[in-house]
Design a protein around this motif. Structure first.
Motif, PDB file in Angstrom:
ATOM      1  N   GLU A  27       0.787  -1.223   0.000  1.00  0.00           N
ATOM      2  CA  GLU A  27       0.000   0.000   0.000  1.00  0.00           C
ATOM      3  C   GLU A  27       0.826   1.283   0.000  1.00  0.00           C
ATOM      4  O   GLU A  27       0.348   2.322  -0.457  1.00  0.00           O
ATOM      5  CB  GLU A  27      -0.960   0.000   1.188  1.00  0.00           C
ATOM      6  N   CYS A  28       2.064   1.215   0.541  1.00  0.00           N
ATOM      7  CA  CYS A  28       2.868   2.434   0.678  1.00  0.00           C
ATOM      8  C   CYS A  28       4.285   2.297   0.148  1.00  0.00           C
ATOM      9  O   CYS A  28       5.066   3.245   0.232  1.00  0.00           O
ATOM     10  CB  CYS A  28       2.915   2.866   2.151  1.00  0.00           C
ATOM     11  N   GLY A  29       4.655   1.115  -0.361  1.00  0.00           N
ATOM     12  CA  GLY A  29       5.980   0.913  -0.926  1.00  0.00           C
ATOM     13  C   GLY A  29       7.106   0.916   0.091  1.00  0.00           C
ATOM     14  O   GLY A  29       8.259   1.140  -0.269  1.00  0.00           O
ATOM     15  N   LEU A  30       6.799   0.670   1.364  1.00  0.00           N
ATOM     16  CA  LEU A  30       7.804   0.753   2.430  1.00  0.00           C
ATOM     17  C   LEU A  30       8.138  -0.608   3.011  1.00  0.00           C
ATOM     18  O   LEU A  30       7.260  -1.451   3.205  1.00  0.00           O
ATOM     19  CB  LEU A  30       7.284   1.653   3.561  1.00  0.00           C
ATOM     20  N   ASP A  31       9.426  -0.798   3.300  1.00  0.00           N
ATOM     21  CA  ASP A  31       9.897  -1.985   4.013  1.00  0.00           C
ATOM     22  C   ASP A  31      10.005  -1.608   5.481  1.00  0.00           C
ATOM     23  O   ASP A  31      10.720  -0.668   5.832  1.00  0.00           O
ATOM     24  CB  ASP A  31      11.269  -2.425   3.483  1.00  0.00           C
TER      25      ASP A  31
END
Length: 151
Positions: free
Chosen positions: A52-56
């Protein structure tokens, strides 16, 4: 109905929020979604944040376990590195032309409606460093949103 996991990602006292539209209603919420078969709540929250946010992210701690409408909703405080930039991702379970996620933004509490903030407190925001002190600073005045005539 599937159980869900949601992520509180905080940067400089701002909360990562998604602008969502469902059934003609627009609101802000934190990233998260359904737990897939064979997946733990912890695995689900990390996967959902990426989709949903492209974050790891890395889980800092579990904040709450909420029983809501016949399902369990888990919330976690999740840390992401400052080098990462949040993007508007997608929900792979929805057609691309009907995505509910309209935007992502870092928001402080003053930018979030009372209604949307109520859900954040229910998910355990008060247990995130700094937000307990925020609540204490409000004092003891009773406030409640008013409903104008015709609503």
């Amino acid at each position: 109905m599937r159980n869900r996991s949601v992520a509180f990602v905080i940067r400089d006292k701002k909360i990562l929020m998604e602008k969502l539209t469902y059934g003609g209603r627009t609101f802000y919420s934190i990233p998260g979604g359904g737990i897939e078969a064979g997946e733990t709540p912890e695995e689900a929250v990390i996967r959902e944040l990426k989709e949903e946010c492209g974050l790891d992210g890395v889980i800092v701690k579990k904040l709450s376990e909420l029983y809501n409408n016949g399902r369990t909703e888990y919330s976690f405080e999740v840390r992401v590195s400052d080098e990462q930039t949040a993007i508007k991702g997608y929900d792979p379970e929805e057609p691309m032309d009907k995505q509910a996620i309209k935007d992502v933004a870092w928001m402080d509490l003053s930018q979030i409606s009372e209604k949307d903030r109520a859900f954040l407190w229910g998910y355990g925001l008060v247990a995130v460093d700094g937000f307990y002190d925020e609540v204490l600073s409000w004092g003891d005045t009773i406030s409640y949103p008013t409903i104008s005539q015709g609503e």
